[in-house]
Design a protein around this motif. Structure first.
Motif, PDB file in Angstrom:
ATOM      1  N   ASP A 120     106.158  35.657  68.412  1.00  0.00           N
ATOM      2  CA  ASP A 120     106.675  37.022  68.390  1.00  0.00           C
ATOM      3  C   ASP A 120     108.204  37.025  68.398  1.00  0.00           C
ATOM      4  OD1 ASP A 120     104.076  37.932  68.433  1.00  0.00           O
ATOM      5  OD2 ASP A 120     104.050  38.292  70.598  1.00  0.00           O
ATOM      6  N   ALA A 121     108.793  36.094  69.162  1.00  0.00           N
ATOM      7  CA  ALA A 121     110.257  36.013  69.213  1.00  0.00           C
ATOM      8  C   ALA A 121     110.829  35.663  67.844  1.00  0.00           C
ATOM      9  CB  ALA A 121     110.679  34.977  70.247  1.00  0.00           C
ATOM     10  N   VAL A 122     110.197  34.720  67.155  1.00  0.00           N
ATOM     11  CA  VAL A 122     110.679  34.323  65.828  1.00  0.00           C
ATOM     12  C   VAL A 122     110.600  35.491  64.852  1.00  0.00           C
ATOM     13  CG1 VAL A 122     110.167  32.864  63.817  1.00  0.00           C
ATOM     14  CG2 VAL A 122     110.187  31.863  66.102  1.00  0.00           C
ATOM     15  N   ARG A 123     109.524  36.272  64.908  1.00  0.00           N
ATOM     16  CA  ARG A 123     109.390  37.409  63.999  1.00  0.00           C
ATOM     17  C   ARG A 123     110.508  38.433  64.216  1.00  0.00           C
ATOM     18  NH1 ARG A 123     103.685  36.389  64.479  1.00  0.00           N
ATOM     19  NH2 ARG A 123     103.556  37.584  66.427  1.00  0.00           N
ATOM     20  N   PHE A 157     113.396  28.890  69.093  1.00  0.00           N
ATOM     21  CA  PHE A 157     112.087  29.485  69.337  1.00  0.00           C
ATOM     22  C   PHE A 157     111.057  28.950  68.346  1.00  0.00           C
ATOM     23  CE2 PHE A 157     114.589  33.417  70.918  1.00  0.00           C
ATOM     24  CZ  PHE A 157     114.863  32.752  72.110  1.00  0.00           C
ATOM     25  N   LEU A 158     111.503  28.605  67.142  1.00  0.00           N
ATOM     26  CA  LEU A 158     110.593  28.020  66.157  1.00  0.00           C
ATOM     27  C   LEU A 158     110.034  26.701  66.669  1.00  0.00           C
ATOM     28  CD1 LEU A 158     109.497  28.530  63.268  1.00  0.00           C
ATOM     29  CD2 LEU A 158     111.379  27.112  62.420  1.00  0.00           C
ATOM     30  N   ARG A 159     110.871  25.932  67.359  1.00  0.00           N
ATOM     31  CA  ARG A 159     110.388  24.686  67.977  1.00  0.00           C
ATOM     32  C   ARG A 159     109.252  24.964  68.945  1.00  0.00           C
ATOM     33  NH1 ARG A 159     114.825  22.874  71.306  1.00  0.00           N
ATOM     34  NH2 ARG A 159     113.943  24.340  72.806  1.00  0.00           N
ATOM     35  N   GLU A 160     109.355  26.049  69.712  1.00  0.00           N
ATOM     36  CA  GLU A 160     108.327  26.357  70.697  1.00  0.00           C
ATOM     37  C   GLU A 160     107.014  26.779  70.052  1.00  0.00           C
ATOM     38  OE1 GLU A 160     108.968  25.445  73.700  1.00  0.00           O
ATOM     39  OE2 GLU A 160     110.989  24.976  73.020  1.00  0.00           O
ATOM     40  N   THR A 161     107.033  27.119  68.751  1.00  0.00           N
ATOM     41  CA  THR A 161     105.772  27.393  68.050  1.00  0.00           C
ATOM     42  C   THR A 161     105.102  26.110  67.591  1.00  0.00           C
ATOM     43  OG1 THR A 161     106.672  27.540  65.790  1.00  0.00           O
ATOM     44  CG2 THR A 161     106.790  29.541  67.173  1.00  0.00           C
ATOM     45  N   GLY A 162     105.792  24.992  67.742  1.00  0.00           N
ATOM     46  CA  GLY A 162     105.243  23.709  67.305  1.00  0.00           C
ATOM     47  C   GLY A 162     105.852  23.184  66.022  1.00  0.00           C
ATOM     48  N   ASP A 163     106.760  23.942  65.408  1.00  0.00           N
ATOM     49  CA  ASP A 163     107.371  23.540  64.143  1.00  0.00           C
ATOM     50  C   ASP A 163     108.690  22.823  64.420  1.00  0.00           C
ATOM     51  OD1 ASP A 163     108.257  23.209  61.572  1.00  0.00           O
ATOM     52  OD2 ASP A 163     108.296  25.344  61.049  1.00  0.00           O
ATOM     53  N   GLU A 164     108.598  21.560  64.861  1.00  0.00           N
ATOM     54  CA  GLU A 164     109.812  20.808  65.166  1.00  0.00           C
ATOM     55  C   GLU A 164     110.661  20.568  63.920  1.00  0.00           C
ATOM     56  OE1 GLU A 164     106.856  19.751  66.288  1.00  0.00           O
ATOM     57  OE2 GLU A 164     106.998  19.811  68.500  1.00  0.00           O
TER      58      GLU A 164
END
Length: 290
Positions: free
Chosen positions: A19-22, A52-59
């Motif tokens: 949600d943060a990334v969006r 925040f994208l990292r926290e979605t799993g997209d390193e």
């Protein structure tokens, strides 16, 4: 626009990085249109989005975003600007998450030296860098040094920050690596105290609370036996499924790290059935689940 950025930050802190990334995807466009692409606020939004994208799993996406924004920040703001050093820290942290721990540790040490030069040894941002460096030290397998660093950081954090979420995270890591260094009883005592305070500060469903509970149950195998540890893991498995769902990326990272970093964890936990994305490094090495 500032309020939208703050909302995104709180969503990420609450375990909702998607949600943060969006929100930041739209905010980057709006800030670039209104303020210009090189404005300080536009640049920090790009850095936050990558984090925040990292926290979605997209390193990989996070690394790409941080590497793109860092030279722009250095050009516009200067090498000693706090935003620049934050992006450098997040880049090193993301390298560690992507498995490039040696490079991450080298870069984190450089960030710590620069922040201490600019801000002093006990500034909250310096404490954050010291915490991240200690995490990486633990990941390379030096449990004794990780314990030494964490004890030093906890004392400074408690003096400067008080009962802060970062202080609790450091105490969580300290408890984990006390067990790694051969003192599981002290590690369990530390984690019991952290869980009690995290329940008050974060609540039972926050990923940080769940991660501490997982390490507590894992270490309990060596202090209380498999039966007690499995009972704790069974309850945690249920909570993981009910609160975060099967494939929550932040949960996947936290529990993968704690499962793979510890010789105390000789088998994949029941949590792996709850969250299919959780993988035990030991089982992967042997091509099967224990």
């Amino acid at each position: 626009m500032k309020t939208r950025h703050v909302i995104a930050r709180y969503l990420a802190e609450a375990g909702k990085p998607q949600d943060a990334v969006r929100i930041l995807d739209r905010l980057i466009t709006d800030r670039g249109r209104v303020l210009g692409a090189d404005h300080e606020h536009a640049l920090v939004t790009r850095s936050s989005r990558a984090r925040f994208l990292r926290e979605t799993g997209d390193e990989n996406g996070a690394l790409r975003g941080l590497r793109e924004v860092l030279p722009d920040q250095e050009r516009v703001l200067g090498a000693d600007h706090l935003d620049v050093m934050l992006t450098r820290q997040e880049l090193a942290r993301t390298l560690g998450r992507a498995g490039q721990v040696a490079d991450a540790l080298t870069q984190m040490a450089q960030v710590q030296a620069d922040r201490e030069r600019v801000l002093g040894h006990s500034h909250p941002q310096v404490l954050s860098t010291r915490y991240e460096r200690a995490v990486l030290t633990g990941q390379i397998g030096d449990a004794a040094e990780a314990v030494r660093q964490r004890k030093a950081i906890v004392g400074d954090q408690e003096r400067v920050l008080g009962p802060h979420s970062r202080t609790l995270s450091t105490r969580h890591q300290l408890g984990k690596f006390l067990a790694e260094a051969g003192n599981p009883e002290e590690g369990i005592r530390q984690l019991n105290d952290v869980i009690a305070e995290q329940l008050q500060l974060h609540g039972p469903g926050h990923p940080r609370t769940l991660a501490t509970r997982y390490d507590h149950a894992r270490i309990a195998r060596s202090t209380d036996g498999h039966e007690q540890a499995n009972a704790l893991l069974t309850v945690l498995e249920r909570d993981c499924q009910q609160i975060l769902g099967d494939t929550h990326p932040q949960t996947a990272y936290e529990f993968t790290i704690t499962a793979s970093a510890s010789p105390l964890s000789s088998a994949c936990p029941p949590l792996a059935r709850c969250c299919p994305s959780l993988r035990c490094a030991k089982a992967d090495e042997h091509g099967k689940r224990s």
